[in-house]
Design an enzyme around this catalytic site. Structure first.
Site, PDB file in Angstrom:
ATOM      1  N   ASP A 103       0.870  -1.183   0.000  1.00  0.00           N
ATOM      2  CA  ASP A 103       0.000   0.000   0.000  1.00  0.00           C
ATOM      3  C   ASP A 103       0.905   1.230   0.000  1.00  0.00           C
ATOM      4  O   ASP A 103       1.292   1.739   1.054  1.00  0.00           O
ATOM      5  CB  ASP A 103      -0.933  -0.014   1.205  1.00  0.00           C
ATOM      6  CG  ASP A 103      -2.097   0.949   1.009  1.00  0.00           C
ATOM      7  OD1 ASP A 103      -2.097   1.706   0.013  1.00  0.00           O
ATOM      8  OD2 ASP A 103      -3.023   0.935   1.845  1.00  0.00           O
ATOM      9  N   VAL A 104       1.260   1.668  -1.208  1.00  0.00           N
ATOM     10  CA  VAL A 104       2.273   2.730  -1.345  1.00  0.00           C
ATOM     11  C   VAL A 104       1.684   3.998  -1.956  1.00  0.00           C
ATOM     12  O   VAL A 104       2.284   5.053  -1.887  1.00  0.00           O
ATOM     13  CB  VAL A 104       3.477   2.237  -2.182  1.00  0.00           C
ATOM     14  CG1 VAL A 104       4.096   0.991  -1.531  1.00  0.00           C
ATOM     15  CG2 VAL A 104       3.111   1.954  -3.633  1.00  0.00           C
ATOM     16  N   LYS A 105       0.518   3.888  -2.589  1.00  0.00           N
ATOM     17  CA  LYS A 105      -0.176   5.049  -3.173  1.00  0.00           C
ATOM     18  C   LYS A 105       0.773   5.990  -3.913  1.00  0.00           C
ATOM     19  O   LYS A 105       0.691   7.205  -3.769  1.00  0.00           O
ATOM     20  CB  LYS A 105      -0.987   5.783  -2.111  1.00  0.00           C
ATOM     21  CG  LYS A 105      -2.115   4.923  -1.525  1.00  0.00           C
ATOM     22  CD  LYS A 105      -3.103   5.715  -0.689  1.00  0.00           C
ATOM     23  CE  LYS A 105      -4.233   4.860  -0.146  1.00  0.00           C
ATOM     24  NZ  LYS A 105      -3.828   3.797   0.792  1.00  0.00           N
ATOM     25  N   ARG A 106       1.670   5.414  -4.710  1.00  0.00           N
ATOM     26  CA  ARG A 106       2.553   6.234  -5.514  1.00  0.00           C
ATOM     27  C   ARG A 106       1.824   6.709  -6.768  1.00  0.00           C
ATOM     28  O   ARG A 106       0.729   6.225  -7.082  1.00  0.00           O
ATOM     29  CB  ARG A 106       3.819   5.447  -5.909  1.00  0.00           C
ATOM     30  CG  ARG A 106       4.649   4.890  -4.742  1.00  0.00           C
ATOM     31  CD  ARG A 106       5.052   5.942  -3.733  1.00  0.00           C
ATOM     32  NE  ARG A 106       6.103   5.505  -2.832  1.00  0.00           N
ATOM     33  CZ  ARG A 106       6.003   5.399  -1.507  1.00  0.00           C
ATOM     34  NH1 ARG A 106       4.872   5.675  -0.883  1.00  0.00           N
ATOM     35  NH2 ARG A 106       7.045   5.033  -0.777  1.00  0.00           N
TER      36      ARG A 106
END
Lengths: 309, 309
Positions: A103-106
């Site tokens: 879950d990095v939401k890059r």
């Protein structure tokens, strides 16, 4: 990887993800004491405590679940030592056969998204060699920059048989500020969902696409609409448990084949020992409390799904 | 920190940021040879080459500019070794007195944004101690999740006298897909800009807010409109140079006081030695080519600003 995720969901009968979002405040006293004893009250000490904590939860739940979702921010806050534990956690979950959703939401402009894709899903080239680093199976991605910010992630996913979950409608209270704004009578997130369906067609598995979406459990009406707009997209559903979502809210996120959604719980599982409902386990047995919380979550979702059949 | 940025812009007469977004393909042969000789064609070798490359550019430009903007993705693609160089780069730029804008484009639900804010701008608590880790002065943030995803960043900025640049209208070709979608006749990015102005009021410096915005040089009309909607926000302007933006496009991003914007160039500066215009310096003198490219950029922007006075 989407096939592996689906097979594991079928095998475990659990469309469930455990969110490995550790905070020092969740870590039981005996683990803190041991890590601080060894490394002092330092970043190394904190990182070690969190690693031991994670390991306990993984060991105690991996046979029940198809996937985990470590939230990188919770590691990044401890700097390099924290990110080392993120990587160790991803690797350990792979050893245990789990699908890992980073879950990095890059998300950025094309050339920058390509670098993120390389670091999290692909392999970086150095001279004549290639190295994979963080090596998640899926990651979450922010769509605000549009197609040319997403495309490099899809390119790497195609090479590596990996996938994405793209933010469509997030679970937080103010997600509506921009996501719900009406354009020609329809909220922005619906347009994002339509793009997810388009992007998904670029990288299809057998019945579902490798390109999924995030739609929060806290907005069940959005779940119902998005299920129709993106029939081939797996929906990653955050917001269950601690954020307020219940099993009954989730039925419309699934397709008629009983698939198509995977529900995340973080605090509700990993900090179960701090909740009244599981206090009987005691802090030392935090991992067993997590296991019980996973079993209860699976049952809650299963009952909700059975009720609509 | 916004005061320091303004003072340094005034002192250098350069509303300019150098984007430290290194790629191995920019690094001159002699540096690659040295680093690979020492560490092999490994992640360590790549990280060392990039560090040496950065150091050369910083040493050769720091007296001309107020700020740098390292793009974390370019480091993150090399995993932990790359992020170590990111941190080293931030620290070294601080030693040289530069303001550091971490281009990290983070953003999540509240509790997660708080963790990112801690890691990049604040201090993490371990037992009775506190540690700062990545320690940038400003970071870029993605607004898609709305106020409760932004608020934790502002809280940490207030404690630490630091700031943000929030994505409003990005420089990439497909930024319009969602950002330009019309809601009641106005594009989504205008609503985001209005929120930036609101959020900015929570953390004001003397004449400008600590909370700025990103508006790409490639959309000068958006720059003109956003300047009026967010009069107190500093605008970080990417897209100059390699992405196509020119000095003349930039005048409307500035206020009448000659302040209010800071223009980034990455490839155009750090890979100057690979451009025909600066080929005369030769690859070994890449850092001098960068210095000349900075001088030319400052002049280009200065002439454009003079032309409107």
């Amino acid at each position: 990887m989407i096939q592996k995720l689906i097979e594991k969901i079928k095998k475990t009968h659990a469309p469930v993800v455990v969110g490995l979002d550790p905070a020092l405040s969740y870590v039981p006293e005996h683990l803190l004491k041991k890590s601080f004893g060894e490394y002092g009250e330092t970043l190394e000490g904190a990182a070690d405590a969190i690693w031991q904590f994670n390991k306990g939860i993984i060991d105690s739940t991996y046979d029940l679940i198809p996937a985990v979702k470590p939230q990188i921010a919770m590691y990044e806050q401890f700097g390099l030592r924290g990110l080392e534990v993120f990587q160790k956690t991803v690797d350990y979950c792979h050893e245990k056969g789990l699908v890992v959703i980073g879950d990095v939401k890059r998300g950025d402009i094309g050339s920058t998204s390509a670098a993120y894709a390389t670091g999290h899903l692909g392999r970086v080239t150095v001279g004549n060699s290639q190295f994979s680093t963080f090596n998640e199976d899926f990651i979450t991605v922010n769509p605000y920059l549009g197609t040319d910010g997403i495309r490099p992630f899809i390119d790497v996913c195609k090479e590596e048989n990996k996938g994405l979950f793209i933010l469509v409608k997030t679970s937080n209270p103010s997600s509506g500020e921009f996501q719900d704004r009406l354009c020609d009578g329809r909220p922005v997130y619906e347009y994002v969902g339509e793009k997810v369906a388009e992007w998904g067609a670029m990288h299809m598995g057998e019945s579902y696409s490798y390109i999924g979406a995030v739609v929060g459990a806290t907005y069940p009406e959005a779940g119902r609409v998005m299920r129709k707009i993106m029939p081939k997209a797996f929906i990653l559903v955050p917001g269950y448990g601690a954020q307020g979502g219940k099993g009954a809210d989730l039925v419309h996120y699934f397709n008629e084949d009983g698939l198509g959604a995977i529900v995340n719980s973080s605090r509700g599982i990993i900090a179960a020992h701090q909740q009244e409902q599981y206090a009987r386990f005691g802090e030392e047995h935090y991992a067993e409390a997590s296991r019980q919380a996973v079993l209860d979550m699976i049952q809650d979702i299963d009952q909700a799904l059975q009720a609509v059949v």
